[in-house]
Design an enzyme around this catalytic site. Structure first.
Site, PDB file in Angstrom:
ATOM      1  N   TYR A   1     -14.592   0.555  10.092  1.00  0.00           N
ATOM      2  CA  TYR A   1     -13.138   0.788  10.116  1.00  0.00           C
ATOM      3  C   TYR A   1     -12.586   0.559  11.529  1.00  0.00           C
ATOM      4  O   TYR A   1     -11.593  -0.158  11.721  1.00  0.00           O
ATOM      5  CB  TYR A   1     -12.894   2.222   9.645  1.00  0.00           C
ATOM      6  CG  TYR A   1     -11.464   2.701   9.687  1.00  0.00           C
ATOM      7  CD1 TYR A   1     -10.496   2.145   8.865  1.00  0.00           C
ATOM      8  CD2 TYR A   1     -11.092   3.747  10.533  1.00  0.00           C
ATOM      9  CE1 TYR A   1      -9.187   2.619   8.884  1.00  0.00           C
ATOM     10  CE2 TYR A   1      -9.789   4.229  10.556  1.00  0.00           C
ATOM     11  CZ  TYR A   1      -8.839   3.657   9.731  1.00  0.00           C
ATOM     12  OH  TYR A   1      -7.555   4.129   9.752  1.00  0.00           O
TER      13      TYR A   1
ATOM     14  N   GLY B   1      -0.066   5.337  -1.014  1.00  0.00           N
ATOM     15  CA  GLY B   1      -1.020   6.136  -0.256  1.00  0.00           C
ATOM     16  C   GLY B   1      -0.388   7.294   0.485  1.00  0.00           C
ATOM     17  O   GLY B   1       0.795   7.621   0.295  1.00  0.00           O
TER      18      GLY B   1
ATOM     19  N   LYS C   1      -9.971  -2.237  13.018  1.00  0.00           N
ATOM     20  CA  LYS C   1      -8.732  -1.860  13.721  1.00  0.00           C
ATOM     21  C   LYS C   1      -8.687  -2.513  15.104  1.00  0.00           C
ATOM     22  O   LYS C   1      -7.638  -2.965  15.548  1.00  0.00           O
ATOM     23  CB  LYS C   1      -8.610  -0.336  13.835  1.00  0.00           C
ATOM     24  CG  LYS C   1      -8.359   0.371  12.498  1.00  0.00           C
ATOM     25  CD  LYS C   1      -7.031  -0.039  11.885  1.00  0.00           C
ATOM     26  CE  LYS C   1      -6.730   0.722  10.608  1.00  0.00           C
ATOM     27  NZ  LYS C   1      -5.550   0.192   9.892  1.00  0.00           N
TER      28      LYS C   1
ATOM     29  N   GLY D   1       0.844  -1.203   0.000  1.00  0.00           N
ATOM     30  CA  GLY D   1       0.000   0.000   0.000  1.00  0.00           C
ATOM     31  C   GLY D   1       0.873   1.245   0.000  1.00  0.00           C
ATOM     32  O   GLY D   1       0.566   2.250   0.648  1.00  0.00           O
TER      33      GLY D   1
ATOM     34  N   ASP E   1      -1.825  -6.965  -5.059  1.00  0.00           N
ATOM     35  CA  ASP E   1      -3.079  -6.890  -4.311  1.00  0.00           C
ATOM     36  C   ASP E   1      -2.876  -7.789  -3.093  1.00  0.00           C
ATOM     37  O   ASP E   1      -2.657  -8.996  -3.247  1.00  0.00           O
ATOM     38  CB  ASP E   1      -4.223  -7.413  -5.195  1.00  0.00           C
ATOM     39  CG  ASP E   1      -5.561  -7.412  -4.460  1.00  0.00           C
ATOM     40  OD1 ASP E   1      -5.567  -7.287  -3.216  1.00  0.00           O
ATOM     41  OD2 ASP E   1      -6.593  -7.546  -5.143  1.00  0.00           O
ATOM     42  N   ILE E   2      -2.937  -7.227  -1.913  1.00  0.00           N
ATOM     43  CA  ILE E   2      -2.622  -8.005  -0.704  1.00  0.00           C
ATOM     44  C   ILE E   2      -3.614  -9.154  -0.501  1.00  0.00           C
ATOM     45  O   ILE E   2      -3.339 -10.086   0.260  1.00  0.00           O
ATOM     46  CB  ILE E   2      -2.521  -7.092   0.551  1.00  0.00           C
ATOM     47  CG1 ILE E   2      -1.910  -7.844   1.751  1.00  0.00           C
ATOM     48  CG2 ILE E   2      -3.867  -6.485   0.909  1.00  0.00           C
ATOM     49  CD1 ILE E   2      -0.563  -8.431   1.540  1.00  0.00           C
TER      50      ILE E   2
END
Ligand code: NAD
Ligand code: SER
Length: 326
Positions: free
Chosen positions: A150, A20, A154, A17, A60-61
């Site tokens: 989200y 970003g 987390k 990523g 793409d993870i």
């Protein structure tokens, strides 16, 4: 340009990523420390206008096979996992947010066990807290009932990190970032993004319509501080990293009124107005206004440097010289 794998540094770091808001800057900093060929950037696509200064892989993870191929190809020893959906974007597709944010982390933690990574970095967020958490000076250990998808990912991610540390000895480290503000890359769909957009609009139009209300206080941090803190945590001797879920980290706490006043010190005639009924307001209202980061300060010597005016001055100077559009 062809990159030749070298063995000067003992560490080979994969940043997932990397295009970003954080990755753009973190890769630069990691390459200064470990050498260009030892830091492999990766994202869904090659960054537009990217220079050719270091290795880059399209990844793409969620593609575990490709991830492991890259791990083997570069003999990866550390992973910084930055790929995620942020708060506002995640609310638009909660199933995919759960998939990306959780499966990505599990893939990296499992690989850490299989390939015996020396360290893993995975950022958490102030979004782990929720409306029942004490909002002012939020402690490290407190009520945590996040009500955004989200924040839920987390919170679950923090539990997974601690679990893999306890069960498999994975040296995973994490920070609960507040809203991050920087000028080198656009933010990626969060609730705190206004505090980046406002600087660009101030320079372009001398005005900004804010999607959060005037007195919404949120914890924030200037990117140079965030990068320094991240690298400091990653360099700390393992025995001193006593929290394996994620560390509270604090910098500045301010409202839209505060940041507008700070900008007005540098831009004559700047005005702010407020948009009503934006869905990000409810997210902001569920988060802390300020954070107690005593443990980060005591365990590994964290200290922020930038206050609001110092950040404003630096942001405005750099945005006016740069070509980045947000
Ligand atoms: P961002 O949205 O700017 O960048 C995320 C990057 O991940 C993007 O370049 C995107 O293309 C990439 N990506 C998305 N899906 C991917 C996939 N399937 N495989 C590989 N790459 C993929 O996010 P950011 O602000 O740089 O945040 C990075 C991490 O830090 C996230 O975990 C985020 O939750 C956390 N964080 C950020 C902030 C902040 O204010 N920026 C605050 C708290 C926590
Ligand atoms: N800046 C992030 C967001 O707003 C906080 O994790 O989503």
């Amino acid at each position: 340009m062809q990159f030749i794998y070298q063995t000067m540094s003992k560490e080979n770091i994969l940043v997932v990523g990397s295009n970003g808001q954080i990755g753009t800057e973190l890769v630069e900093e990691l390459r200064k420390i470990y050498g260009e060929s030892h830091v492999i950037a990766s994202d869904l696509q090659k960054p537009i206008g990217a220079d050719e200064r270091g290795p880059f892989e399209i990844l793409d993870i969620l593609d575990k096979v490709k991830f492991e191929e890259i791990v083997k190809k570069y003999q990866i020893t550390q992973v910084y996992l930055l790929a995620a959906l942020l708060s506002a974007t995640a609310e638009k597709n909660h199933h995919f947010a759960w998939k990306l944010n959780m499966e990505g982390l599990l893939t990296v933690l499992d690989a850490a066990v299989t390939y015996k990574f020396s360290k893993v970095y995975w950022p958490s967020s102030i979004a782990v807290f929720g409306p029942t958490t004490p909002r002012v000076n939020t402690p490290q250990y407190t009520v945590m009932e996040p009500n955004t998808i989200y924040g839920i990912t987390k919170q679950a991610g923090e539990r997974l990190c601690e679990y893999y540390f306890n069960k498999f000895g994975v040296d995973v480290r994490s920070i609960r970032y507040p809203g991050l503000i920087g000028w080198k890359a656009a933010p990626g769909g969060g609730t705190t993004d206004y505090a980046v957009h406002i600087y660009h609009e101030a320079l372009k139009n001398k005005k900004y319509e804010c999607f959060l209300s005037a007195n919404t206080a949120l914890p924030m941090l200037y990117m140079p501080d965030a990068l320094r803190g991240t690298l400091q945590l990653m360099e700390t001797e393992a025995s001193k990293v006593k929290i394996r879920s994620s560390y509270n980290l604090s910098g500045i706490s301010f409202t839209p009124v505060d940041i507008a006043q700070s900008i007005s010190k540098y831009i004559d005639g700047f005005t702010i107005s407020y948009k009503e009924n934006d869905p990000r307001q409810a997210i902001a209202d569920s988060w802390p206004a300020s954070i107690d980061d005593t443990y980060a300060r005591e365990h590994w010597g964290w200290k922020h440097e930038y206050d609001l005016d110092a950040m404003t001055k630096d942001m405005l100077e750099n945005i006016s010289k740069s070509v980045i559009v947000v």
